[in-house]
Design a protein around this motif. Structure first.
Motif, PDB file in Angstrom:
ATOM      1  N   HIS A 175       0.839  -1.207   0.000  1.00  0.00           N
ATOM      2  CA  HIS A 175       0.000   0.000   0.000  1.00  0.00           C
ATOM      3  C   HIS A 175       0.873   1.257   0.000  1.00  0.00           C
ATOM      4  O   HIS A 175       0.555   2.253  -0.674  1.00  0.00           O
ATOM      5  N   PHE A 176       1.972   1.205   0.738  1.00  0.00           N
ATOM      6  CA  PHE A 176       2.880   2.355   0.783  1.00  0.00           C
ATOM      7  C   PHE A 176       3.553   2.564  -0.570  1.00  0.00           C
ATOM      8  O   PHE A 176       3.780   3.703  -0.999  1.00  0.00           O
ATOM      9  N   VAL A 177       3.885   1.472  -1.251  1.00  0.00           N
ATOM     10  CA  VAL A 177       4.453   1.582  -2.605  1.00  0.00           C
ATOM     11  C   VAL A 177       3.443   2.252  -3.535  1.00  0.00           C
ATOM     12  O   VAL A 177       3.805   3.120  -4.342  1.00  0.00           O
ATOM     13  N   ILE A 178       2.173   1.864  -3.429  1.00  0.00           N
ATOM     14  CA  ILE A 178       1.137   2.476  -4.270  1.00  0.00           C
ATOM     15  C   ILE A 178       1.012   3.961  -3.954  1.00  0.00           C
ATOM     16  O   ILE A 178       0.912   4.798  -4.864  1.00  0.00           O
ATOM     17  N   SER A 179       1.024   4.300  -2.669  1.00  0.00           N
ATOM     18  CA  SER A 179       0.921   5.702  -2.268  1.00  0.00           C
ATOM     19  C   SER A 179       2.078   6.515  -2.835  1.00  0.00           C
ATOM     20  O   SER A 179       1.874   7.619  -3.379  1.00  0.00           O
ATOM     21  N   ASN A 180       3.296   5.992  -2.722  1.00  0.00           N
ATOM     22  CA  ASN A 180       4.457   6.690  -3.282  1.00  0.00           C
ATOM     23  C   ASN A 180       4.358   6.791  -4.796  1.00  0.00           C
ATOM     24  O   ASN A 180       4.720   7.824  -5.387  1.00  0.00           O
ATOM     25  N   LEU A 181       3.889   5.732  -5.431  1.00  0.00           N
ATOM     26  CA  LEU A 181       3.783   5.717  -6.891  1.00  0.00           C
ATOM     27  C   LEU A 181       2.793   6.772  -7.371  1.00  0.00           C
ATOM     28  O   LEU A 181       3.093   7.553  -8.287  1.00  0.00           O
ATOM     29  N   VAL A 182       1.610   6.797  -6.766  1.00  0.00           N
ATOM     30  CA  VAL A 182       0.596   7.778  -7.151  1.00  0.00           C
ATOM     31  C   VAL A 182       1.126   9.193  -6.930  1.00  0.00           C
ATOM     32  O   VAL A 182       0.953  10.084  -7.784  1.00  0.00           O
ATOM     33  N   THR A 183       1.793   9.407  -5.808  1.00  0.00           N
ATOM     34  CA  THR A 183       2.336  10.729  -5.507  1.00  0.00           C
ATOM     35  C   THR A 183       3.419  11.130  -6.505  1.00  0.00           C
ATOM     36  O   THR A 183       3.429  12.262  -7.003  1.00  0.00           O
ATOM     37  N   ASP A 184       4.335  10.209  -6.801  1.00  0.00           N
ATOM     38  CA  ASP A 184       5.435  10.523  -7.720  1.00  0.00           C
ATOM     39  C   ASP A 184       4.921  10.857  -9.116  1.00  0.00           C
ATOM     40  O   ASP A 184       5.397  11.809  -9.752  1.00  0.00           O
ATOM     41  N   VAL A 185       3.960  10.081  -9.609  1.00  0.00           N
ATOM     42  CA  VAL A 185       3.414  10.362 -10.939  1.00  0.00           C
ATOM     43  C   VAL A 185       2.726  11.721 -10.945  1.00  0.00           C
ATOM     44  O   VAL A 185       2.903  12.520 -11.879  1.00  0.00           O
ATOM     45  N   ALA A 186       1.936  12.001  -9.901  1.00  0.00           N
ATOM     46  CA  ALA A 186       1.241  13.284  -9.828  1.00  0.00           C
ATOM     47  C   ALA A 186       2.234  14.449  -9.741  1.00  0.00           C
ATOM     48  O   ALA A 186       2.028  15.509 -10.358  1.00  0.00           O
ATOM     49  N   ILE A 187       3.323  14.263  -8.999  1.00  0.00           N
ATOM     50  CA  ILE A 187       4.326  15.322  -8.873  1.00  0.00           C
ATOM     51  C   ILE A 187       5.020  15.565 -10.211  1.00  0.00           C
ATOM     52  O   ILE A 187       5.151  16.718 -10.666  1.00  0.00           O
ATOM     53  N   TYR A 188       5.470  14.500 -10.861  1.00  0.00           N
ATOM     54  CA  TYR A 188       6.123  14.666 -12.161  1.00  0.00           C
ATOM     55  C   TYR A 188       5.176  15.290 -13.189  1.00  0.00           C
ATOM     56  O   TYR A 188       5.585  16.116 -14.014  1.00  0.00           O
ATOM     57  N   TYR A 189       3.919  14.892 -13.133  1.00  0.00           N
ATOM     58  CA  TYR A 189       2.936  15.428 -14.083  1.00  0.00           C
ATOM     59  C   TYR A 189       2.760  16.932 -13.875  1.00  0.00           C
ATOM     60  O   TYR A 189       2.727  17.702 -14.838  1.00  0.00           O
ATOM     61  N   ASN A 190       2.642  17.363 -12.631  1.00  0.00           N
ATOM     62  CA  ASN A 190       2.480  18.791 -12.363  1.00  0.00           C
ATOM     63  C   ASN A 190       3.757  19.570 -12.666  1.00  0.00           C
ATOM     64  O   ASN A 190       3.694  20.721 -13.097  1.00  0.00           O
ATOM     65  N   GLU A 191       4.909  18.960 -12.434  1.00  0.00           N
ATOM     66  CA  GLU A 191       6.161  19.605 -12.845  1.00  0.00           C
ATOM     67  C   GLU A 191       6.204  19.769 -14.353  1.00  0.00           C
ATOM     68  O   GLU A 191       6.695  20.793 -14.865  1.00  0.00           O
TER      69      GLU A 191
END
Length: 476
Positions: A175-191
């Motif tokens: 679950h923590f891997v999924i949370s990090n994954l969703v966050t990382d994709v969202a961060i890169y997308y907004n960048e």
């Protein structure tokens, strides 16, 4: 007379087993650090962590990327396999508590020396009248064999519970891997969206600088400007063009970062850059700190690791006690295949119980117990660390969001003022009431202000995403 011989040995083994456990402490604890009642003296009643990430993020193109990432990300696939490994460990621990039954089919041949008890006895023993035991004696057996360690002291049960806790921890870790994954994709997308908007600003500036350069060149030919002014405008244009190339490289890298998280080779990322200013993330309600213990998967994983270490320690203590094993066999045994199933006399069975207490290897058992103690204390400290880390992450992002809101308002005012200053500088320059340096400064200041405004907006979006993850969101 046999009981007088057997019971002292049993008592000896039991005493030896228990004597090694006299000073073994399994009741370990560390100083607790209670959670504060609020974040930065602010307490609200609801937490955003319970919102599904498909509902939290509004951009449909981002949601499409997140779905692909959850389905294809390689780190997530490895985490899922770790769950399967833990599940298999639970099955093995459950099986260890049951009797082990196996089918045994075997055969062999033996020859005893004549001047031995077995050899002399076989030489004069008749299996049937006129048929003595063969000198080369075959031995064939087919049947069932079983062994069972009776879990008197709860060692196997502790090992099973430890396996279950590790299994639950692996689920929370995923679950923590999924949370990090969703966050990382969202961060890169907004960048990526921020870089797109920065590129637009730079290209608009380049167009205006090219127009200004053409005007100053005309003025130089007319004798109203000198070569230095032309060179300054040209240098400013070249600097903006270098910035454009830098942004293009950064855009390419962000696209590659997203594709890597999506588990695919580089390809263009579909996006709408106009969403950058219009669709800001939802307002985040932090909730009370104790909700971190419920929502954060890394905190729950650390908690399960504490439980697993407790059961491992109990199993290590139980290893000092005597083991009670029961073995049994049932089948057919004969020296000749024709007698194997045809004669009731070929039926063979055995039943035995053994009590085994450790004596010589006590030091190794003590070392294993000390290791289990250290592992449990380490797991406890890691649990405390995960809670402290979660609280600090939330507190930092709440403070960051508040500061960024104030900075954004100021940057918007500054951007509007500098936009007007560029227009004013151009008009004044045309009427010879401003120097070319004032025009250059106004243009450069406006460019930097616009880029800073985009950066502040990006930081606002990233802080909101990071807070969502810090509160335990992004995996449901």
């Amino acid at each position: 007379m046999e009981p007088k011989v057997f019971h002292p040995f049993v008592l000896f083994f039991v005493i030896m087993g228990f004597s090694g456990c006299a000073n073994l402490n399994t009741d370990l604890s560390i100083p607790e650090k209670p959670l504060p009642d609020s974040f930065n003296d602010k307490q609200v009643s609801t937490a955003v962590a319970s919102i599904n990430w498909r509902d939290y993020f509004a951009d449909p193109l981002l949601l499409k990327l997140l779905d692909t990432a959850v389905g294809n990300n390689l780190d997530l696939q490895m985490a899922l396999q770790r769950i399967e490994t833990s599940r298999s460990s639970v099955k093995l621990a459950n099986a260890a508590m049951l009797p082990q039954v196996s089918l045994n089919v075997g055969g062999g041949v033996r020859k005893f020396g004549l001047y031995t008890m077995d050899g002399a006895g076989n030489a004069t023993t008749e299996i049937r009248p006129g048929q003595i035991v063969p000198e080369n004696l075959p031995d064939m057996f087919i049947g069932l064999q079983s062994s069972w360690e009776v879990d008197v002291w709860g060692k196997l049960e502790s090992q099973r519970k430890a396996a279950v806790s590790n299994y639950l921890s692996s689920i929370e870790a995923t679950h923590f891997v999924i949370s990090n994954l969703v966050t990382d994709v969202a961060i890169y997308y907004n960048e990526l969206l921020a870089l797109d908007n920065e590129l637009d600003i730079v290209r608009q500036t380049i167009q205006k600088q090219q127009e200004a350069l053409e005007i100053i060149q005309i003025q130089k030919e007319a004798g109203r400007a000198n070569l230095l002014a032309v060179q300054q405008f040209n240098a400013q244009l070249l600097d903006s063009q270098v910035l454009e190339k830098t942004l293009l490289q950064q855009i390419s890298e962000r696209e590659n970062n997203i594709n890597f998280l999506l588990g695919r080779y580089p390809q263009p990322i579909e996006r709408t850059k106009t969403e950058f200013f219009d669709a800001l993330p939802k307002e985040v309600l932090a909730g009370i700190p104790s909700q971190l213990l419920i929502n954060r998967p890394d905190v729950r994983a650390a908690e399960h690791q504490v439980e697993a270490s407790k059961f491992d320690l109990q199993a290590a203590k139980a290893a000092f006690y005597p083991n009670f094993n029961i073995t049994a066999s049932l089948g057919f045994q004969a020296f000749n295949p024709e007698f194997l199933f045809t004669s009731p006399a070929s039926l063979a069975y055995s039943l035995a119980g053994t009590l085994v207490a450790p004596i010589i290897n006590m030091k190794s058992l003590e070392a294993a117990f000390n290791t289990a103690q250290a592992n449990q204390l380490s797991a406890m400290y890691n649990y405390q660390k995960s809670i402290l880390n979660a609280y600090v992450e939330v507190a930092n992002q709440l403070s960051n969001i508040k500061s960024l809101q104030q900075m954004s308002a100021l940057k918007k005012q500054q951007s509007e003022v500098l936009k007007q200053s560029v227009e004013a500088a151009n008009e004044l320059y045309k009427s010879a009431r401003a120097s070319y340096l004032e025009v250059l400064i106004a243009q450069q200041s406006a460019l930097q202000s616009n880029l800073q405004l985009i950066n502040v907006t990006k930081q606002q979006r990233l802080a909101t995403i990071t807070l969502y993850k810090a509160l335990g969101g992004g995996w449901k």
